[in-house]
Design a protein around this motif. Structure first.
Motif: not given
Length: 369
Positions: A121, A124, A145
Motif C-alpha cells: 500500500t 501507491k 494497491d
C-alpha cells in the motif's frame, strides 16, 4: 510477499561476483548495467530499465537480483535496452526508504520501472507519480494497491498446495504432522494457511499435532519446531513454506529421524536432502526469483505496445524427488532455484494466462543442458 519479512534472515548471495555487483548497487550507486552502457553512444534510442528492490538481505533476493542483472546485461548486448540500473533499499524492508529511492530513480528518467515492493500500500503514491510521468511500472513478487501498475507474481495458493499435497501423498495420507506457518498476519500467509487447512481437511487420516510460526525461514523454524518436539508424538511430516533445512536440523538435534519436510529451494537445502538420501515424501517449493527476469520482458513488451494483462500469475518452483539431482547439481549453496525465463517463454506464459490454459513449464537444469 514474497512473504515480505520472511526472507530477511536467509543466507547470502549465490556467487561472490554477483553479490559484489548487487551490493555495489545497494544504496543507489551505479549499477552494473548503468556503468557498462551509460554512454550516449551505446544507449542512444534504447530503453533505460530500472529496478527498485525493497530488501536485499537474504539469498532469495540476492538470486533474484543476480538473475535480473544477467538477463539485463545480455539484453543490453543484444541491443534490446540501452542501460539498466538496480537500486536496493537499505534497512529492514522499509517502505519509506524504498519510496525515497524510487523518487531518486525517477529523476533519472527510466523508460520502465520494475519494483519488488516493501509494502502493498505505501508505494501507491510514488507508483502513481511514475505512471503520470509516462514510466511503465511492473510490480513483481507481490500484489500492490496501485491500479496503474502491471503486476506479475506467483500464486500463494499454489505454493501452499504444492507444499502440502505431495508431502501428504508421500506419507501415505495418514499420520501426524506439524504445520509451520509463515508471517502470521500478512495477507499472503493467511491465504496460504487457509489453503493448507483445506488440504488437511481432505486427509482425515492426518492429524495436526502442533502448529508453529516458522516465518518461512529455516533458522526461525528450527527453533520453533525444536520447542514442541518434546511434547508431540512421532511426527511423519512438517508442512512449511520453505524452511525444511532448519526443520531437519531440529529433528537431528532432538535425536529423532527427519520426517517429510518442505525444503527451501536453495543449493544447500537440496544437497542436504540429496546427500542424506531422504526419500519420504519431502518436497522443495518456493516462489520463483526468476520473476525479475519475466518482469524485464514484460516491461519491454509494454514499451513495444504489446497487449499484456494487468495481472499475470506465473508458476512457482517445485522440486520433487525425481528432479532433485538436476537441481541440486546446478545450484550453489545460497542460490535459489529460478525458472530460466526467455522472452519467448515469457510470451508463451502470457498467452497461457490470456487463454486460461496450462502454465508454461520452463526447462529444469538437466533438460536445459
Amino acid at each position: 510477499m514474497h512473504m515480505r519479512p520472511s526472507r530477511r534472515s536467509w543466507r547470502i548471495a549465490p556467487a561472490a561476483l554477483a553479490a559484489l555487483a548487487v551490493l555495489t548497487a545497494g544504496c543507489g550507486s551505479t549499477g552494473a548495467g548503468d556503468s557498462a552502457a551509460g554512454t550516449a553512444a551505446t544507449g542512444a534510442g534504447k530503453p533505460f530499465i530500472a529496478l527498485s528492490n525493497g530488501f536485499i538481505g537474504n539469498g532469495w533476493r540476492q538470486t533474484m537480483i543476480a538473475k535480473f542483472e544477467a538477463a539485463a546485461e545480455q539484453a543490453r548486448k543484444d541491443g534490446l535496452i540501452g542501460k539498466y540500473k538496480v537500486v536496493n533499499a537499505p534497512g529492514e524492508n522499509s517502505a519509506t526508504e524504498q519510496v525515497a529511492q524510487i523518487k531518486s530513480l525517477l529523476l533519472q528518467k527510466p523508460d520502465a520501472l520494475l519494483i519488488d515492493p516493501s509494502s502493498p500500500t505505501a508505494l501507491k503514491p510514488v507508483i502513481q507519480q511514475a505512471c503520470t510521468a509516462g514510466v511503465k511500472v511492473v510490480v513483481f513478487d507481490s500484489a500492490i494497491d496501485a491500479p496503474c501498475a502491471h503486476v506479475l507474481q506467483n500464486s500463494f495458493a499454489d505454493w501452499a498446495t504444492q507444499a502440502a499435497k505431495p508431502l501428504l501423498d508421500g506419507i501415505g495420507g495418514k499420520g501426524s504432522v506439524i504445520v509451520s506457518r509463515g508471517v502470521v498476519g500478512s495477507q499472503p500467509e493467511a491465504e496460504m494457511y487457509e489453503t493448507t487447512k483445506k488440504i488437511l481437511a481432505e486427509h482425515p487420516g492426518v492429524k495436526t499435532v502442533a502448529t508453529v510460526t516458522g516465518m518461512c525461514d529455516g533458522a526461525t523454524a528450527q527453533k520453533a519446531v525444536l520447542g514442541v518436539l518434546s511434547s508431540v508424538p512421532k511426527v511423519d511430516g512438517v508442512i512449511g513454506c520453505g524452511d525444511g533445512y532448519g526443520v531437519a536440523q531440529a529433528f537431528a538435534t532432538a535425536g529423532k529421524p527427519v520426517p517429510a519436510v518442505t525444503f527451501e529451494t536453495n543449493g544447500r537445502a537440496l544437497n542436504y536432502w540429496k546427500d542424506n538420501k531422504i526419500d519420504n515424501g519431502s518436497v522443495a517449493v518456493m516462489s520463483d526469483p526468476g520473476q525479475s527476469v519475466a518482469a524485464l520482458w514484460e516491461a519491454l513488451d509494454l514499451l513495444d505496445g504489446r497487449d499484456v494483462p494487468k495481472q499475470l500469475t506465473f508458476p512457482i518452483v517445485l522440486v520433487e524427488q525425481k528432479d532433485l539431482d538436476a537441481w541440486a547439481g546446478a545450484l550453489k549453496p545460497d542460490e535459489y532455484a529460478a525458472w530460466p525465463w526467455t522472452r519467448e517463454l515469457f510470451r508463451q506464459q502470457v498467452e497461457a494466462v490470456k487463454s486460461g490454459g496450462e502454465p508454461v513449464r520452463p526447462p529444469i537444469p538437466s533438460a536445459a543442458g
